[in-house]
Scaffold this motif. Structure first.
Motif, short mmCIF file in Angstrom:
data_model
loop_
_atom_site.label_atom_id
_atom_site.label_comp_id
_atom_site.label_asym_id
_atom_site.label_seq_id
_atom_site.Cartn_x
_atom_site.Cartn_y
_atom_site.Cartn_z
N VAL A 110 -82.41 166.09 62.90
CA VAL A 110 -83.24 164.81 62.19
C VAL A 110 -82.58 163.58 63.05
O VAL A 110 -83.34 162.78 63.34
CB VAL A 110 -83.16 164.76 60.58
N TYR A 111 -81.40 163.39 63.34
CA TYR A 111 -80.72 162.47 63.28
C TYR A 111 -81.14 162.21 64.87
O TYR A 111 -80.89 160.67 66.09
CB TYR A 111 -79.37 162.28 63.28
N GLU A 112 -81.24 162.97 65.87
CA GLU A 112 -81.16 162.80 67.06
C GLU A 112 -82.88 162.89 67.65
O GLU A 112 -82.99 161.35 68.00
CB GLU A 112 -81.06 164.30 67.44
N GLY A 113 -83.27 163.07 66.22
CA GLY A 113 -84.65 162.60 67.00
C GLY A 113 -84.91 161.24 66.13
O GLY A 113 -85.86 159.98 66.92
N ARG A 114 -84.30 161.02 65.12
CA ARG A 114 -84.30 159.84 63.96
C ARG A 114 -83.76 158.14 65.41
O ARG A 114 -84.46 157.11 65.64
CB ARG A 114 -84.30 159.67 63.24
#
Length: 201
Positions: A110-114
């Motif tokens: 999720v953080y990679e995308g965010r």
């Protein structure tokens, strides 16, 4: 009054909230929203890592992470309630570690995308994290935990991990894991706080 710093979407915060409910401690805990991305957030003084959940005790000292917090709550309720003291202790702690690992890998995706622009995202890194989740789910599908009596910490952690996959990954795990789906349905039916803590935004 104890203060739980968390957010409605945190699977680790949800684990603490369900544990508190099962231990009869909900009325002793005030849940206060925390924004982990805000540099001025007081959470960073309460927990140098700036992570949730963080539990602020009545004397102002703090406990973190979720595993430490649930152990404290279990002790506060008399001990051995949701964290066994006998031969099943390490099986439950192992299950909790596996479930928390699913959440960690999901959060990293999720953080990679965010936080990273699309052109800079690392497909190999995402696949590496997805592999962790896939292997963990396959292990659990082959041998789901028991689903009876008062839920233990490993089961609570697993339910929160699967709930997080539903929230952030559209429940794509479900199609290939029917035994885990049935297990989660049974858990939700006997643990009302699983539904009451579900993010409904």
């Amino acid at each position: 009054m104890l203060v739980l710093r968390s957010s409605p979407t945190s699977p680790f915060g949800r684990k603490v909230k369900i544990a508190a409910s099962e231990l009869g401690l909900t009325d002793r805990i005030e849940v206060v929203m925390a924004d982990t991305n805000d540099p001025s957030e007081s959470l960073r003084q309460q927990n140098p890592l700036g992570k949730i959940p963080t539990l602020v005790l009545e004397d102002g000292t703090t406990l973190f992470d979720s595993r430490v917090v649930v152990e404290y709550l279990d002790a506060l309720a008399g001990g051995g309630k949701i964290i066994p003291t006998g031969t099943t202790r390490f099986a439950q702690l192992r299950l909790q570690a596996l479930a928390d690992g699913i959440c960690d890998a999901g959060l990293l995706q999720v953080y990679e995308g965010r936080f990273r622009p699309e052109e800079g995202r690392n497909a190999n890194w995402l696949a590496h994290q997805d592999g962790k989740i896939g292997r963990a789910l396959a292990t659990l599908e082959a041998d789901p935990p028991a689903s009876e009596g008062r839920p233990q910490i490993g089961e609570i952690a697993l339910a929160c991990a699967l709930g997080y996959l539903d929230l952030r990954f559209e429940g794509k795990w479900r199609a290939a894991h029917p035994r885990l789906v049935a297990w989660l349905d049974a858990f939700a039916a006997r643990v009302p706080s699983f539904e009451s803590t579900r993010f409904k935004g």
